[in-house]
Structures are given as C-alpha cells and as structure tokens.
Scaffold this motif. Sequence first.
Motif, PDB file in Angstrom:
ATOM      1  N   ARG A  81       0.840  -0.837  -0.092  1.00 17.17           N
ATOM      2  CA  ARG A  81      -0.435   0.175   0.083  1.00 17.17           C
ATOM      3  C   ARG A  81       0.754   1.153  -0.060  1.00 17.17           C
ATOM      4  O   ARG A  81       0.614   2.345  -0.742  1.00 17.17           O
ATOM      5  N   ALA A  85       2.075   1.998  -3.345  1.00 19.04           N
ATOM      6  CA  ALA A  85       1.088   2.176  -4.601  1.00 19.04           C
ATOM      7  C   ALA A  85       1.174   3.615  -4.230  1.00 19.04           C
ATOM      8  O   ALA A  85       1.088   4.429  -5.060  1.00 19.04           O
ATOM      9  N   SER A  86       1.044   3.840  -3.253  1.00 14.48           N
ATOM     10  CA  SER A  86       0.834   5.006  -2.941  1.00 14.48           C
ATOM     11  C   SER A  86       2.112   6.680  -3.023  1.00 14.48           C
ATOM     12  O   SER A  86       1.551   7.274  -3.574  1.00 14.48           O
ATOM     13  N   LEU A 130       3.952   5.292  -5.697  1.00  9.99           N
ATOM     14  CA  LEU A 130       3.860   5.523  -6.996  1.00  9.99           C
ATOM     15  C   LEU A 130       2.927   6.988  -7.611  1.00  9.99           C
ATOM     16  O   LEU A 130       2.987   7.779  -8.196  1.00  9.99           O
ATOM     17  N   LYS A 131       2.133   6.635  -7.299  1.00 10.19           N
ATOM     18  CA  LYS A 131       0.190   7.513  -6.749  1.00 10.19           C
ATOM     19  C   LYS A 131       1.265   9.009  -7.217  1.00 10.19           C
ATOM     20  O   LYS A 131       1.213   9.887  -7.876  1.00 10.19           O
ATOM     21  N   GLY A 132       1.673   9.482  -5.838  1.00  8.68           N
ATOM     22  CA  GLY A 132       2.166  10.539  -5.575  1.00  8.68           C
ATOM     23  C   GLY A 132       3.707  11.425  -6.524  1.00  8.68           C
ATOM     24  O   GLY A 132       3.755  12.128  -7.325  1.00  8.68           O
ATOM     25  N   HIS A 153       4.082   9.461 -10.116  1.00  9.69           N
ATOM     26  CA  HIS A 153       3.358  10.156 -10.918  1.00  9.69           C
ATOM     27  C   HIS A 153       2.530  11.678 -11.208  1.00  9.69           C
ATOM     28  O   HIS A 153       2.669  12.375 -12.113  1.00  9.69           O
ATOM     29  N   ALA A 154       1.666  12.064  -9.935  1.00  6.68           N
ATOM     30  CA  ALA A 154       0.865  13.022 -10.351  1.00  6.68           C
ATOM     31  C   ALA A 154       2.701  14.406  -9.770  1.00  6.68           C
ATOM     32  O   ALA A 154       2.505  15.510 -10.215  1.00  6.68           O
TER      33      ALA A 154
END
Length: 82
Positions: free
Chosen positions: A22, A25-26, A28-30, A32-33
């Motif tokens: 988790r 994933a968090s 990576l999301k940050g 990418h943003a």
Amino acid sequence: MAATNLENQLHSAQKNLLFLQREHASTLKGLHAEIRRLQQHCTDLTYELTLKSSDQPGKNFLRKREWWYYFWLWHMLVPFVH
C-alpha cells in the motif's frame, strides 16, 4: 505450540507485506502526480520562453539554453509516466 508461533509469524509477515504494498502504491501515485505537474510546468515555461524570445531577439542565447534544459527535462520524465 510451535505451529501457533509459525502461524502468528506468517500472519505478521502478511500484514507487513500488505502495508508495504500500500505504501509503495501511494508513493508511486504521488510520484506520477509530481511528474505530471512538472511536465505541465515545463510546457508552460517552454511556451512562455518561446513568446519572450520572439519579443527580444538579442537575448536568444540564454533563452535557448533555458528552453533546451526544460526540453531535456521533459523528455527525461515522459517515459516514467507511461
């Protein structure tokens, strides 16, 4: 008794793995943003530099260096988004 201890260790390891997944994933999301934000900023700056360089032809050398820097930065980040 030993089986219970192994089951507890397995359960703990599974919980830790889920937590790490988790968090990953968090993160990576940050990232990418942030890459998308930097790409948009680069696009905006490139546009701004293009407009300014057409207004002041005598200052083109520095503007071209800035433009190439952002152009390079843009192309270094693009592969990480897709």
